[in-house]
Design an enzyme around this catalytic site. Sequence first.
Site, mmCIF file in Angstrom:
data_model
loop_
_atom_site.group_PDB
_atom_site.id
_atom_site.type_symbol
_atom_site.label_atom_id
_atom_site.label_comp_id
_atom_site.label_asym_id
_atom_site.label_seq_id
_atom_site.Cartn_x
_atom_site.Cartn_y
_atom_site.Cartn_z
ATOM 1 N N HIS A 14 0.865 -1.191 0.000
ATOM 2 C CA HIS A 14 0.000 0.000 0.000
ATOM 3 C C HIS A 14 0.898 1.236 0.000
ATOM 4 O O HIS A 14 1.278 1.752 1.047
ATOM 5 C CB HIS A 14 -0.911 -0.022 1.232
ATOM 6 C CG HIS A 14 -1.968 1.042 1.229
ATOM 7 N ND1 HIS A 14 -3.196 0.880 1.824
ATOM 8 C CD2 HIS A 14 -1.991 2.292 0.694
ATOM 9 C CE1 HIS A 14 -3.913 1.993 1.664
ATOM 10 N NE2 HIS A 14 -3.187 2.870 0.982
ATOM 11 N N HIS A 16 1.465 4.833 -2.481
ATOM 12 C CA HIS A 16 1.144 5.681 -3.637
ATOM 13 C C HIS A 16 2.427 6.354 -4.094
ATOM 14 O O HIS A 16 3.032 7.115 -3.335
ATOM 15 C CB HIS A 16 0.101 6.730 -3.244
ATOM 16 C CG HIS A 16 -1.179 6.125 -2.753
ATOM 17 N ND1 HIS A 16 -2.221 5.798 -3.599
ATOM 18 C CD2 HIS A 16 -1.573 5.751 -1.505
ATOM 19 C CE1 HIS A 16 -3.202 5.264 -2.886
ATOM 20 N NE2 HIS A 16 -2.831 5.218 -1.618
ATOM 21 N N GLU A 197 -11.408 3.239 5.851
ATOM 22 C CA GLU A 197 -10.428 4.147 6.473
ATOM 23 C C GLU A 197 -11.242 5.254 7.137
ATOM 24 O O GLU A 197 -11.472 5.245 8.330
ATOM 25 C CB GLU A 197 -9.484 4.711 5.405
ATOM 26 C CG GLU A 197 -8.485 5.732 5.938
ATOM 27 C CD GLU A 197 -7.758 6.506 4.828
ATOM 28 O OE1 GLU A 197 -6.773 7.170 5.156
ATOM 29 O OE2 GLU A 197 -8.188 6.475 3.657
ATOM 30 N N ASP A 275 1.800 3.980 2.844
ATOM 31 C CA ASP A 275 0.771 4.808 2.203
ATOM 32 C C ASP A 275 1.377 5.956 1.393
ATOM 33 O O ASP A 275 1.574 5.834 0.187
ATOM 34 C CB ASP A 275 -0.212 5.324 3.260
ATOM 35 C CG ASP A 275 -1.558 5.729 2.695
ATOM 36 O OD1 ASP A 275 -1.769 5.590 1.474
ATOM 37 O OD2 ASP A 275 -2.420 6.166 3.476
ATOM 38 N N ASP A 276 1.648 7.085 2.041
ATOM 39 C CA ASP A 276 2.242 8.268 1.393
ATOM 40 C C ASP A 276 3.386 8.752 2.282
ATOM 41 O O ASP A 276 3.242 9.736 3.018
ATOM 42 C CB ASP A 276 1.189 9.370 1.229
ATOM 43 C CG ASP A 276 0.018 8.918 0.369
ATOM 44 O OD1 ASP A 276 0.139 8.957 -0.866
ATOM 45 O OD2 ASP A 276 -1.004 8.510 0.940
#
Length: 315
Positions: A14, A16, A197, A275-276
């Site tokens: 996961h 990005h 989420e 994630d980011d």
Amino acid sequence: MYAWLNALPKAELHLHLEGSLEPELLFALAERNKVALPWPDVESLRKAYAFNNLQEFLDLYYQGANVLRTEQDFYDLTWAYLRKCKEQNVVHTEPFFDPQTHTDRGIPFETVLSGIGQALEDGRKRLGIGSGLILSFLRHLSEEEAHKTLDQALPFRHAFIAVGLDSSEKGHPPRKFRQVFERARAEGFATVAHAGEEGPPEYIWEALDLLKVKRIDHGVRAAEDPRLLERLIDEQIPLTVCPLSNVKLRVFKDMSEHNILKLLEMGVKVTVNSDDPAYFGGYVTENFVALQESLGMTCEQAERLAQNSLDARLA
């Protein structure tokens, strides 16, 4: 403990790519492409990263993505992330990219894909990092727009392992994208989706039953629905959980309240992801460290979480 957690072989499921754009690279690309930025320097940009919710983060994220213009830019972005994977013994990664973030700005689909694809190929050859790319639809846009993106992707189908769904969750349930996911599956793509989420457990049910996903991205709100938890455990459906992201976006007020280890001990197939990472203060190892420091994660639990990530790969 950092060194031990860092050395643990793990997969990241996961991530990005646009969210791994560090301030230094963002400024370098802005200069290269002569893009004016609203921040005078790297420090000012870092301070802007003090957002309070998903929407504030997304506004900043899309503004940052505006510096990505050329194939080389997308290569440099992806390569910087892969070098971080190498540093943290991430042996396999399945990153998302959002073509609509770029095609809506007039950047050709193939420009984005060529840069990312070449970096992933070099990562396999030069760094020994396995990978599979996931094309993600933006859920705040229409299903019709997602169909157009799938049309653009089909000539390059060999470059992807799956399609996904991300961006603003509230008010954009998975059912909105039922037909495009059905079409993607018919074309041979696996499917994943962000759900649970900020959105309710119902969104996880929809992702499973309507989009037929193989993995749920985030999924922490499944804890509110005992029947859903039972299904996730019975079917061993992986959740790609992002602890630092969850705290930064106020899904949990504090890391000490995070439910990932409770879910793990119940038998849910949870994994740890970043994630980011440029925006949320850490890559995969930092997420593991946060669990150890705030929740008392044991070495045995860390090993199980890492093994779950390797088991939950699509590629």
